[in-house]
Design a protein around this motif. Structure first.
Motif, PDB file in Angstrom:
ATOM      1  N   GLU A  88       0.827  -1.206   0.000  1.00 40.69           N
ATOM      2  CA  GLU A  88       0.000   0.000   0.000  1.00 40.69           C
ATOM      3  C   GLU A  88       0.861   1.255   0.000  1.00 40.69           C
ATOM      4  O   GLU A  88       0.365   2.354   0.198  1.00 40.69           O
ATOM      5  CB  GLU A  88      -0.945   0.005   1.208  1.00 40.69           C
TER       6      GLU A  88
ATOM      7  N   SER B 190      -3.094  -3.462   4.727  1.00 38.56           N
ATOM      8  CA  SER B 190      -4.510  -3.713   4.443  1.00 38.56           C
ATOM      9  C   SER B 190      -4.617  -5.198   4.131  1.00 38.56           C
ATOM     10  O   SER B 190      -3.614  -5.839   3.871  1.00 38.56           O
ATOM     11  CB  SER B 190      -4.981  -2.896   3.235  1.00 38.56           C
TER      12      SER B 190
ATOM     13  N   GLN C 292      -5.442  -6.476   1.528  1.00 36.20           N
ATOM     14  CA  GLN C 292      -5.609  -6.479   0.070  1.00 36.20           C
ATOM     15  C   GLN C 292      -5.464  -7.855  -0.580  1.00 36.20           C
ATOM     16  O   GLN C 292      -6.359  -8.328  -1.266  1.00 36.20           O
ATOM     17  CB  GLN C 292      -4.612  -5.495  -0.561  1.00 36.20           C
TER      18      GLN C 292
ATOM     19  N   LYS D 192      -8.148 -10.503   0.426  1.00 35.41           N
ATOM     20  CA  LYS D 192      -9.512 -10.357  -0.101  1.00 35.41           C
ATOM     21  C   LYS D 192      -9.546 -10.734  -1.574  1.00 35.41           C
ATOM     22  O   LYS D 192     -10.532 -11.292  -2.051  1.00 35.41           O
ATOM     23  CB  LYS D 192     -10.093  -8.971   0.173  1.00 35.41           C
TER      24      LYS D 192
ATOM     25  N   ARG E   8       0.183   1.013   9.290  1.00 42.31           N
ATOM     26  CA  ARG E   8       1.105   1.654   8.357  1.00 42.31           C
ATOM     27  C   ARG E   8       2.064   2.531   9.140  1.00 42.31           C
ATOM     28  O   ARG E   8       1.632   3.366   9.926  1.00 42.31           O
ATOM     29  CB  ARG E   8       0.336   2.486   7.322  1.00 42.31           C
TER      30      ARG E   8
ATOM     31  N   GLN F 250     -10.297  -0.083   8.798  1.00 36.50           N
ATOM     32  CA  GLN F 250     -10.927   0.042   7.484  1.00 36.50           C
ATOM     33  C   GLN F 250     -12.206  -0.782   7.439  1.00 36.50           C
ATOM     34  O   GLN F 250     -12.311  -1.827   8.084  1.00 36.50           O
ATOM     35  CB  GLN F 250     -10.007  -0.513   6.391  1.00 36.50           C
TER      36      GLN F 250
ATOM     37  N   HIS G 206      -2.299   3.596  -6.851  1.00 34.97           N
ATOM     38  CA  HIS G 206      -3.157   2.968  -5.832  1.00 34.97           C
ATOM     39  C   HIS G 206      -2.382   1.785  -5.239  1.00 34.97           C
ATOM     40  O   HIS G 206      -1.807   1.896  -4.180  1.00 34.97           O
ATOM     41  CB  HIS G 206      -4.494   2.566  -6.454  1.00 34.97           C
ATOM     42  N   HIS G 207      -2.364   0.669  -5.896  1.00 35.37           N
ATOM     43  CA  HIS G 207      -1.458  -0.431  -5.559  1.00 35.37           C
ATOM     44  C   HIS G 207      -1.277  -1.273  -6.809  1.00 35.37           C
ATOM     45  O   HIS G 207      -2.034  -1.106  -7.772  1.00 35.37           O
ATOM     46  CB  HIS G 207      -1.935  -1.238  -4.348  1.00 35.37           C
TER      47      HIS G 207
ATOM     48  N   GLY H 178     -11.237   4.349  -0.913  1.00 34.46           N
ATOM     49  CA  GLY H 178     -10.674   4.223  -2.249  1.00 34.46           C
ATOM     50  C   GLY H 178     -10.602   2.769  -2.630  1.00 34.46           C
ATOM     51  O   GLY H 178     -10.590   1.887  -1.768  1.00 34.46           O
ATOM     52  N   GLY H 179     -10.571   2.534  -3.913  1.00 37.32           N
ATOM     53  CA  GLY H 179     -10.456   1.159  -4.371  1.00 37.32           C
ATOM     54  C   GLY H 179     -10.233   1.113  -5.857  1.00 37.32           C
ATOM     55  O   GLY H 179      -9.997   2.147  -6.491  1.00 37.32           O
TER      56      GLY H 179
ATOM     57  N   ARG I 107      -9.561  -4.829 -10.197  1.00 39.76           N
ATOM     58  CA  ARG I 107      -8.257  -5.495 -10.096  1.00 39.76           C
ATOM     59  C   ARG I 107      -7.850  -6.163 -11.399  1.00 39.76           C
ATOM     60  O   ARG I 107      -8.714  -6.589 -12.185  1.00 39.76           O
ATOM     61  CB  ARG I 107      -8.279  -6.567  -9.004  1.00 39.76           C
TER      62      ARG I 107
ATOM     63  N   VAL J 188     -13.012  -2.020  -2.583  1.00 45.15           N
ATOM     64  CA  VAL J 188     -12.882  -0.687  -2.026  1.00 45.15           C
ATOM     65  C   VAL J 188     -12.628  -0.828  -0.529  1.00 45.15           C
ATOM     66  O   VAL J 188     -12.963  -1.861   0.061  1.00 45.15           O
ATOM     67  CB  VAL J 188     -14.172   0.135  -2.302  1.00 45.15           C
ATOM     68  N   ALA J 189     -12.015   0.166   0.054  1.00 46.66           N
ATOM     69  CA  ALA J 189     -11.892   0.192   1.511  1.00 46.66           C
ATOM     70  C   ALA J 189     -12.201   1.614   1.982  1.00 46.66           C
ATOM     71  O   ALA J 189     -11.722   2.580   1.402  1.00 46.66           O
ATOM     72  CB  ALA J 189     -10.489  -0.212   1.947  1.00 46.66           C
TER      73      ALA J 189
HETATM   74  N1  ASP Z   1      -6.435  -1.920  -0.080  1.00 47.70           N
HETATM   75  C1  ASP Z   1      -6.792  -0.624  -0.577  1.00 47.70           C
HETATM   76  C2  ASP Z   1      -6.403   0.443   0.444  1.00 47.70           C
HETATM   77  O1  ASP Z   1      -6.191   0.134   1.601  1.00 47.70           O
HETATM   78  C3  ASP Z   1      -8.234  -0.473  -0.874  1.00 47.70           C
HETATM   79  C4  ASP Z   1      -8.667  -1.300  -2.024  1.00 47.70           C
HETATM   80  O2  ASP Z   1      -8.068  -1.183  -3.101  1.00 47.70           O
HETATM   81  O3  ASP Z   1      -9.663  -2.013  -1.867  1.00 47.70           O
HETATM   82  O4  ASP Z   1      -6.339   1.604   0.102  1.00 47.70           O
END
Ligand code: ASP
Length: 581
Positions: A173, A195, A197, A200, A219, A233, A445-446, A482-483, A486, A528-529
């Protein structure tokens, strides 16, 4: 039985009842032969009466009591002669006939009142006392209610709440990890999840097509008012969905919370704005839309007048502060000082006063005649009586600086009403961000975020131009969540890692499990989170998320109450096969 009722429960209808209450002493007031004590518990306050004439012994005993003593009281409810309309129990009081001191208390280091005399650090050190105060207690009740409503809503939509592990491996993240040494695997470390991430996403591969979790994330970042090293979250993921499904579902959740918790109807669809527009108009990817003051670009209009600052600037733009043309020299100096603060870092600020009489007076009169300034005003749709504030420089730097000024002006003008809510979806974020220092691309984002299909062909030649199917929910200038959609194709995921500068081996070592999973039938998915602390704090009307967390850390990441972090014993280090440098 310690109590028959709570301290917030008794009403005039209980008159004549013999009851038992337990609670803490909020306040003691002595009036000659009468002592009044406010007894408090989580539910409220009830007034106790000790009458010297009627019960001299109890009256004497009450003299020895102090603030925050814990009492059990038996007594008879009677109507009060001096009613307190501000208290739900204000019509009655208790004539005490038995008093048991369950526990004494030292004098608390600050007053347990709505407006306490204790400073931040002191209240953090004695957080268990601070939690007795109404404002903090009400925040925790609000938080609880929101969590219940979130579960209710998501459960109603077939989401499953699944717990994911806390001792894991680095998650991407973009922050630093907190790490935990492993005793059973000397020299090796777990990372705490930034997260859930990857988990999930794996749950989607497993077929649990709607997941959520109200979950702690960790973090290691520099802290601010809206950041804590561990935070919560509302984490969600869905399979067989597109971006639109996510936006609809979580707009629904947001509206549900506003309706059930705040009694506020957020009518109509939330507005949507693409990232580039947000940046150009507001200099921020989380614009506060409770007020206007949009940026207007003046780059072309200001060139050719020999004003060196604007001549050389990549970007010139400004905002209109309504009805501020009468600002004094001092007020304008303060605005300049504001933008010059090191955190903002602007060189300066140009102003134009558009007088109510139609005149123009500016800090650049030497270069621009009134006719030229009138053109700026026209471009900016300013009205007589307005103040134009203009900044210039490199675009990437000037936009965020102007954004700070915009928010500052809105604060000064009282345009950020905490009772008004302006939600916004910011969409179409860039997929990648180039970092000048390290000279490489980072995922905005990631790295699991999918590029827009129509932009994939740009990935090789012009990665900076690739937009992502990524979105943020912003309310009142706060990023609530945000999210993204994928990547679910192992080859595209591999390509993404390559662009991000991972070698094949590095990508395998860190995320091999995910790419392997993708080989076994990964469904299209997105998620999303939401930042739960921020959402609660927005609902509570607080500026800091600390106030909605039971046991928060201070700005240095310390829990000053339990005194953590703290050194550990040599034995413990030995067991972990660690030595301090
Ligand atoms: N894991 C992401 C975050 O913590 C949220 C996501 O992309 O669902 O920002």
């Amino acid at each position: 039985m310690y109590r028959t009722h709570t301290c917030g429960e008794l009403r005039i209808t209980n008159q004549g009842n013999q009851v038992t209450l337990s609670g803490w002493i909020q306040r003691i007031r002595n009036f000659g032969g009468m002592t009044f004590i406010d007894l408090r518990d989580r539910y409220g306050i009830t007034q106790l009466v000790f009458d010297q004439e009627k019960q001299p012994e109890l009256f004497e005993k009450a003299k020895k009591l102090g603030r925050e003593f814990v009492l059990q009281i038996k007594g008879i409810v009677q109507e009060r002669s001096n009613k307190n309309p501000n208290l739900p129990t204000g019509d009655i009081e208790l004539i005490v006939n038995e008093l048991n001191i369950l526990n004494k208390s030292e004098v608390p280091p600050f007053t347990i009142e709505d407006e306490s005399d204790g400073g931040d650090e002191l209240r953090m050190k004695y957080r268990y006392l601070d939690l007795r105060r109404n404002p903090v207690k009400n925040n925790l009740i609000l938080r609880h209610k929101m969590a219940q409503e979130i579960r209710k809503y998501l459960d109603g939509q077939e989401f499953l709440e699944v717990e994911t592990p806390v001792l894991i491996k680095s998650t991407p993240e973009g922050a630093r990890d907190f790490v935990v040494p492993s005793r059973m695997n000397p020299g090796e470390f777990y990372a705490l999840p930034q997260s859930p991430q990857v988990f999930k996403q794996l749950l989607m591969v497993s077929g649990y097509d709607r997941y959520f979790q109200i979950v702690k994330c960790f973090r290691d970042e520099d802290l601010r008012a809206d950041r804590q090293p561990e935070f919560t979250q509302i984490d969600c993921e869905m399979a067989f969905v597109e971006q639109e499904d996510i936006l609809q579902t979580f707009e629904g959740l947001t509206k549900h919370l506003f309706r059930t918790i705040k009694g506020v109807e957020l009518n109509g669809e939330f507005p949507r704005m693409d990232y580039q527009t947000a940046m150009n108009r507001y200099g921020s990817d989380k614009p506060d839309l409770r007020f206007g003051m949009e940026f207007v670009e003046l780059t072309e209009l200001t060139k050719g007048y020999d004003f060196p600052v604007f001549e050389s600037a990549e970007y010139v733009g400004g905002i209109v502060a309504p009805n501020c043309s009468e600002y004094s020299r001092k007020e304008l100096d303060q605005l300049t000082k504001f933008v010059q603060r090191p955190q903002i870092g602007a060189k300066g600020l140009v102003y134009v006063k558009y007088g109510a009489d139609g005149s123009f007076k500016s800090s650049v009169d030497k270069f621009y005649q009134p006719e030229a300034l009138a053109k700026w005003a026209e471009q900016m749709q300013a009205k007589p009586g307005d103040l134009l504030l203009v900044m210039a420089g490199e675009k990437k730097k000037t936009l965020p600086q102007l954004s700070e000024l915009r928010l500052h002006m809105a604060d000064q003008l009282g345009l950020r009403d905490k009772k008004q809510f302006a939600p916004l979806w910011v969409v179409d974020f860039p997929l990648l961000e180039f970092d000048d220092e390290t000279q490489r691309y980072y995922a905005m984002h990631h790295p699991f975020t999918a590029p827009k299909p129509e932009d994939i062909e740009l990935l090789a030649g012009n990665p900076a131009a690739v937009r992502a199917n990524a979105y943020d929910l912003v309310i009142n200038g706060v990023e609530i969540g945000g999210g993204s959609v994928r990547i679910f194709d192992d080859r595209l995921q591999q390509e993404m890692f390559t662009i991000l500068g991972f070698t094949h081996e590095e990508a395998q070592a860190q995320f091999g499990f995910l790419m392997n999973a993708f080989k076994y039938g990964a469904p299209p998915h997105a998620g999303v989170a939401f930042g739960f602390d921020r959402l609660v704090s927005l609902f509570a009307g607080n500026d800091s998320i600390r106030d909605v967390i039971a046991f928060p850390k201070n700005n240095a990441g310390r829990d000053v109450m339990i005194d953590a972090p703290s050194p550990i014993a040599i034995d413990q280090l030995d067991e972990l096969e660690l030595r301090l440098k």
